[in-house]
Design an enzyme around this catalytic site. Structure first.
Site, short mmCIF file in Angstrom:
data_model
loop_
_atom_site.label_atom_id
_atom_site.label_comp_id
_atom_site.label_asym_id
_atom_site.label_seq_id
_atom_site.Cartn_x
_atom_site.Cartn_y
_atom_site.Cartn_z
N SER A 67 -0.19 -84.16 88.34
CA SER A 67 -0.87 -85.12 87.45
C SER A 67 0.11 -86.06 86.81
O SER A 67 -0.28 -87.11 86.31
CB SER A 67 -1.57 -84.36 86.32
OG SER A 67 -2.48 -83.46 86.82
N ASN A 109 -3.94 -91.26 84.43
CA ASN A 109 -3.59 -90.32 83.35
C ASN A 109 -2.81 -91.00 82.24
O ASN A 109 -2.88 -90.60 81.08
CB ASN A 109 -2.79 -89.14 83.90
CG ASN A 109 -3.70 -88.12 84.57
OD1 ASN A 109 -4.91 -88.16 84.40
ND2 ASN A 109 -3.12 -87.24 85.36
N GLU A 133 -5.03 -91.45 93.82
CA GLU A 133 -3.83 -92.25 93.57
C GLU A 133 -2.78 -91.83 94.60
O GLU A 133 -2.50 -90.64 94.76
CB GLU A 133 -3.29 -91.98 92.16
CG GLU A 133 -4.12 -92.61 91.07
CD GLU A 133 -3.62 -92.27 89.67
OE1 GLU A 133 -3.59 -93.15 88.82
OE2 GLU A 133 -3.26 -91.09 89.43
N HIS A 169 -2.95 -87.88 94.52
CA HIS A 169 -3.51 -87.35 93.28
C HIS A 169 -5.03 -87.50 93.24
O HIS A 169 -5.54 -88.62 93.22
CB HIS A 169 -2.86 -88.07 92.09
CG HIS A 169 -3.28 -87.52 90.77
ND1 HIS A 169 -3.53 -88.29 89.67
CD2 HIS A 169 -3.53 -86.24 90.39
CE1 HIS A 169 -3.90 -87.52 88.67
NE2 HIS A 169 -3.91 -86.28 89.08
#
Ligand code: CAA
Length: 502
Positions: free
Chosen positions: A121, A192, A154, A142
């Protein structure tokens, strides 16, 4: 020619790993799922069966198709079984040491052409790659929770990633029915980096007592149209993961906005990690929400409204229709509302300065209407509990969900939203991600109704800039100061940041 990745290994079958394994199996690929021991393997099998079972129950998948999908997944505790995999995705806990040991092992076991991907992450993909003999074939892929549902992937490339590999992985993501965005290796990547700042900010507001858990969740879900409020989402992501991502972000940015809120540390230390442990901010399996403390509402017949323009007039009509007597005053002269039983000051800024000008300051509360369904009710330090209770009930009678909060700049919704929009402008200004990728990331990664730059254009650059100035003046938090690009666009009279960004 682009690689097709027919056999895919997934290491770690927790919530994310199992979801990722399901996504690949659904695309017709052979999947090898690896866990550390038999207990963890059984848990992973359970995740896979439940998730596909849910689709069967909803009539989205036949039992035969479910059997086929599960049949494509081989479960094992031996990493040696990954020898033939074309791609291996790691989804183990976010601890760099564990990842480096695992990647060294994968490097040894997997064929030289295999791509090793991490679903981290926030950790550095470059650092993970550097621990292998094939850094050019290590990449970030991701996914978002729940992986079978969220449409974004991602793709994270590093300075040493082989040419063309990010494109191959993006093409692979498309073949899974996902939309890829490609980003460089910065803590938190795109989504994130924006999401966790906002979620952490919600924790800070909670801790400061500006509003309660349910009020903040309702504010963002019903007021902004997000699929989940911040605390429900934190519980879904896992508080340990959320804490870890904030920590990594803070280490890189040194921005206090990313410094994990103490309540996160406390819950993680207590082992209350969210849905996966049955309790986090919420308890799962909770039968009924706790009954709120009974409060005696003031008896109300006259409702004072402070504010001008159509919003005050519309509110007065609604109040009258609900059977009360409205009295409207402009903030310059509060005399008409001096004797009202309760006074609603229409504002998104602190209202205590209005209260102190009234003969009965305890009867005033701030009211900020958000969209069609929510009203933030701000109690000042002088507002009596009876007034707070009466305004709460009145808002419900007016068919809105009350969000009870303290008398702070921008209350809850705009405080959380504008700071997040500012972060998105900062990311755009730094050149790290394009406007399109930022918006796509938040829409498809988190199910937001619009991306932050789209939201900024819809609300108006000037309104957001002014709101940020008010937030900064109140909290003196550097991250709330409008990003220079936003300030300059307003000064230059530019109305759309997306048009400006091309
Ligand atoms: N696994 C598989 N499928 C699931 C699921 C799960 N855990 N949860 C929900 N679904 C499916 C349902 O089966 C349903 O599918 P269909 O439409 O095909 O019937 C669909 O998702 C919608 O589910 P529900 O109607 O039950 O519930 P909902 O409408 O409330 O949606 C949600 C649930 C999709 C999770 C939605 O609330 C949402 O989008 N929330 C935001 C989630 C988010 O922000 N995720 C990103 C977190 S950040 C992250 O993951 C990255 C990181 O590194 C920390």
């Amino acid at each position: 020619m682009a690689q097709t990745f027919e056999t895919v290994g997934v290491v770690g079958l927790g919530t994310m790993g199992a979801g990722i394994a399901e996504v690949f199996a659904r695309s017709g690929r052979r999947v090898i799922g690896v866990e550390a021991d038999d207990v963890a393997l059984e848990r992973g099998r359970g995740h896979l069966e439940r998730s596909t079972g849910r689709a069967v129950a909803k009539g989205k998948l036949t039992e035969d198709a479910q059997r086929e999908i599960l049949g494509r997944v081989t479960l094992t505790t031996s990493r040696a079984d990954l020898a033939d995999a074309d791609l291996v995705i790691e989804a183990i806990p976010e601890i760099m040491e564990f990842k480096r040991v695992l990647f060294a092992d994968l490097d040894r076991v997997c064929k030289p052409s295999a791509v090793l991907a991490t679903n981290t992450s926030s950790l550095s993909v470059t650092a993970i790659a550097a621990g292998t003999s094939r850094p050019g074939r290590v990449i970030g892929m991701h996914f978002f929770n729940p992986a079978p549902v969220m449409k974004l992937v991602e793709v994270i490339h590093t300075v040493v990633t082989d040419d063309g590999l990010a494109d191959d992985i993006a093409a692979l993501a498309r073949s899974l029915g996902k939309t890829p965005i490609t980003a460089g290796d910065r803590a938190g990547f795109v989504v994130n980096r924006l999401l966790l700042g906002y979620l952490n900010h919600a924790c800070v507001l909670l801790e400061a007592g500006v509003a309660g858990r349910d009020d903040i969740d309702a504010a963002m879900k019903l007021g902004v149209g997000l699929p989940m409020g911040p605390f429900t989402l934190l519980d879904l992501i896992g508080l340990d993961t959320s804490y870890e991502v904030c920590e990594v972000l803070f280490r890189e940015t040194r921005d206090r906005r990313h410094a994990p809120a103490p309540v996160l540390r406390e819950l993680v230390t207590a082992g209350l990690l969210g849905r996966k442990t049955g309790r986090g901010f919420y308890s799962y399996g909770e039968v009924a929400p706790a009954t709120p403390e009974a409060r005696q509402a003031a008896s109300v017949s006259t409702v004072g409204i402070v504010g001008g323009g159509p919003e005050a007039a519309t509110l007065a009509t609604a109040v009258e229709r609900a059977g009360f007597k409205p009295v409207v005053a402009e903030s310059a002269d509060l005399t008409p509302v001096g004797d009202a039983d309760v006074v609603l000051a229409l504002s998104d800024r602190p209202v205590v300065e209005l209260a102190v000008r009234l003969p009965h300051p305890e009867r005033l509360a701030g009211l900020h209407l958000v969209g069609d369904g929510v009203a933030e009710v701000a109690s000042t330090v002088l507002t009596s509990p009876e007034t707070t209770a009466a305004v709460h009930d009145l808002v419900q009678i007016l068919d809105r969900t009350p969000v009870m909060c303290g008398d702070r700049a921008e209350f809850v919704v705009n405080a959380l939203l504008y700071a997040y929009l500012n972060d998105a402008v900062r990311m755009l200004e730094s050149g790290y991600a394009s406007a399109g990728d930022i918006d796509t990331g938040m829409r498809l990664g988190c199910g937001y109704p619009a991306g932050p730059l789209e939201m900024l254009d819809a609300i108006g650059l000037e309104a957001v800039r002014d709101g940020l100035r008010a937030l900064y003046a109140e909290y003196r938090e550097p991250a709330f100061a409008p990003v220079p690009l936003l300030d300059q666009l307003v000064t230059a009279g530019v109305r759309s940041i997306r048009e400006y960004a091309g």
